[in-house]
Write a protein that holds these residues in place. Structure first.
Motif, PDB file in Angstrom:
ATOM      1  N   UNK A 197      32.997  26.221  -3.155  1.00  0.00           N
ATOM      2  CA  UNK A 197      33.316  27.340  -4.034  1.00  0.00           C
ATOM      3  C   UNK A 197      32.681  28.643  -3.558  1.00  0.00           C
ATOM      4  N   UNK A 198      31.510  28.558  -2.952  1.00  0.00           N
ATOM      5  CA  UNK A 198      30.850  29.759  -2.442  1.00  0.00           C
ATOM      6  C   UNK A 198      31.677  30.406  -1.345  1.00  0.00           C
ATOM      7  N   UNK A 199      32.239  29.577  -0.453  1.00  0.00           N
ATOM      8  CA  UNK A 199      33.071  30.095   0.632  1.00  0.00           C
ATOM      9  C   UNK A 199      34.335  30.745   0.081  1.00  0.00           C
ATOM     10  N   UNK A 200      34.966  30.094  -0.874  1.00  0.00           N
ATOM     11  CA  UNK A 200      36.185  30.650  -1.462  1.00  0.00           C
ATOM     12  C   UNK A 200      35.900  31.993  -2.131  1.00  0.00           C
ATOM     13  N   UNK A 201      34.810  32.075  -2.865  1.00  0.00           N
ATOM     14  CA  UNK A 201      34.452  33.335  -3.524  1.00  0.00           C
ATOM     15  C   UNK A 201      34.138  34.430  -2.509  1.00  0.00           C
ATOM     16  N   UNK A 202      33.491  34.055  -1.397  1.00  0.00           N
ATOM     17  CA  UNK A 202      33.171  35.024  -0.358  1.00  0.00           C
ATOM     18  C   UNK A 202      34.440  35.620   0.241  1.00  0.00           C
ATOM     19  N   UNK A 203      35.414  34.765   0.522  1.00  0.00           N
ATOM     20  CA  UNK A 203      36.668  35.235   1.108  1.00  0.00           C
ATOM     21  C   UNK A 203      37.432  36.115   0.137  1.00  0.00           C
ATOM     22  N   UNK A 204      37.455  35.738  -1.135  1.00  0.00           N
ATOM     23  CA  UNK A 204      38.130  36.560  -2.139  1.00  0.00           C
ATOM     24  C   UNK A 204      37.501  37.936  -2.224  1.00  0.00           C
ATOM     25  N   UNK A 205      36.176  37.988  -2.139  1.00  0.00           N
ATOM     26  CA  UNK A 205      35.467  39.261  -2.208  1.00  0.00           C
ATOM     27  C   UNK A 205      35.807  40.146  -1.008  1.00  0.00           C
ATOM     28  N   UNK A 206      35.860  39.537   0.165  1.00  0.00           N
ATOM     29  CA  UNK A 206      36.147  40.325   1.364  1.00  0.00           C
ATOM     30  C   UNK A 206      37.585  40.833   1.381  1.00  0.00           C
ATOM     31  N   UNK A 207      38.508  40.013   0.930  1.00  0.00           N
ATOM     32  CA  UNK A 207      39.895  40.456   0.889  1.00  0.00           C
ATOM     33  C   UNK A 207      40.080  41.584  -0.118  1.00  0.00           C
ATOM     34  N   UNK A 208      39.413  41.477  -1.258  1.00  0.00           N
ATOM     35  CA  UNK A 208      39.534  42.521  -2.272  1.00  0.00           C
ATOM     36  C   UNK A 208      38.922  43.844  -1.813  1.00  0.00           C
ATOM     37  N   UNK A 209      38.020  43.774  -0.826  1.00  0.00           N
ATOM     38  CA  UNK A 209      37.390  44.997  -0.324  1.00  0.00           C
ATOM     39  C   UNK A 209      38.289  45.751   0.651  1.00  0.00           C
ATOM     40  N   UNK A 210      39.345  45.094   1.132  1.00  0.00           N
ATOM     41  CA  UNK A 210      40.267  45.769   2.035  1.00  0.00           C
ATOM     42  C   UNK A 210      41.027  46.853   1.284  1.00  0.00           C
TER      43      UNK A 210
END
Length: 311
Positions: free
Chosen positions: A188-201
């Motif tokens: 879940x930590x990895x999934x949340x990290x990726x979601x955060x990075x994509x939303x920052x684009x």
């Protein structure tokens, strides 16, 4: 820069990422179909999405067909994309234009409509195609295809699509597909990290307009997660398999009486390929040839039927 598709993995193969630049093929579609700004964005996003979905298939002849039917003024969207990097598509009302949305962007969601359905058919090259239907969530294409991946294929996914078009034509178009594969989906930590990075684009096309390459974009998202960019780069193009011979084959299905009427009333026949906008003209000589073929085929069938009856 030529249109291309690049694949990569990260997190020891737990993450799959695919990026596509589709600027030229989107401009080709805009020119062929005489698309408005918002229609260009809608069809361009769907074509990029189709190529990204097809990129995970196995057999060279595999294809993905996407149909979007919303309640907006744009009408339906149809896209056909293949693992071979070819794509084609069209939409119902290519000239429709809308004011920008509340964020000052092209109102693709308003043009497509928020209420409706997304249909995806995967033809893997053998057996029956796999089909799935989901409701639209926004009409913005990227959100709807992401919803399809999560709902129908049950794969945590994020799809970012974009088209930038101005008076000079399409300046940037493409998309990014990021998927967390089963071996990493429980992290879940990895999934949340990726979601955060994509939303920052800030979006996909702004990065392309900054001359960012696909490997550079991948590195920005996944560079610290064991990024492995695969060496093969696949070229992409707008391509349609229509031909004059196929048009003649379709006209033959009208039968002798209809073909004769086309000769006498219209002096020939005209057909348009919906996918690429190509016009085909069959003159009376072409139609007379089709009639002769039908007569010859009917004669051959009668002879075969006579032989069977006598035997």
């Amino acid at each position: 820069m030529a249109d291309r598709l690049v694949r990569a993995t990260a997190a020891d193969g737990g993450i799959r990422v695919v990026g596509a630049i589709t600027t030229r093929l989107t401009e080709e579609a805009r020119r062929r179909h005489k698309l408005s700004y918002v229609a260009t964005a809608a069809l361009g996003r769907t074509m990029a999405g189709g190529l990204l979905l097809a990129s995970s298939m196995k057999r060279p002849e595999s294809r993905v067909n996407i149909q979007i039917k919303g309640n907006g003024p744009l009408g339906g969207i149809v896209v056909d994309a293949g693992l071979d990097g070819t794509v084609r598509g069209y939409l119902g009302n290519p000239a429709i234009e809308l004011p920008p949305n509340s964020r000052g962007k092209l109102d693709v969601g308003g043009a497509v409509g928020r209420d409706g359905y997304l249909y995806v058919v995967r033809d893997v090259g053998y057996g029956y195609p796999y089909s799935s239907t989901v409701e639209l969530v926004s009409g913005e294409i990227g959100d709807d295809l992401t919803h399809y991946l999560v709902t129908s294929e049950q794969t945590p996914s994020a799809l970012v699509l974009g088209v930038f078009v101005d008076k000079q034509g399409v300046q940037a178009a493409g998309g990014l597909l990021l998927q967390v594969l089963p071996k990493a989906a429980t992290d879940e930590t990895l999934v949340e990290l990726l979601e955060s990075r994509l939303s920052s684009l800030s979006g996909f096309t702004p990065l392309l307009r900054e001359s960012r390459t696909l490997p550079n974009i991948f590195d920005r998202l996944l560079g610290d997660l064991g990024l492995n960019i695969l060496p093969e780069t696949q070229l992409l193009q707008f391509d349609c398999g229509c031909s004059f011979d196929r048009v003649l084959g379709a006209l033959k299905m009208f039968g002798q009486a209809e073909l004769q009427d086309m000769i006498e009333q219209d002096g020939g026949a005209e057909a348009k390929c919906e996918f690429c906008g190509q016009m085909y003209h069959a003159n009376p000589d072409h139609l007379h040839g089709l009639i002769r073929d039908l007569q010859d085929n009917r004669g051959q069938l009668s002879q075969k039927a006579g032989k069977i009856y006598r035997n």
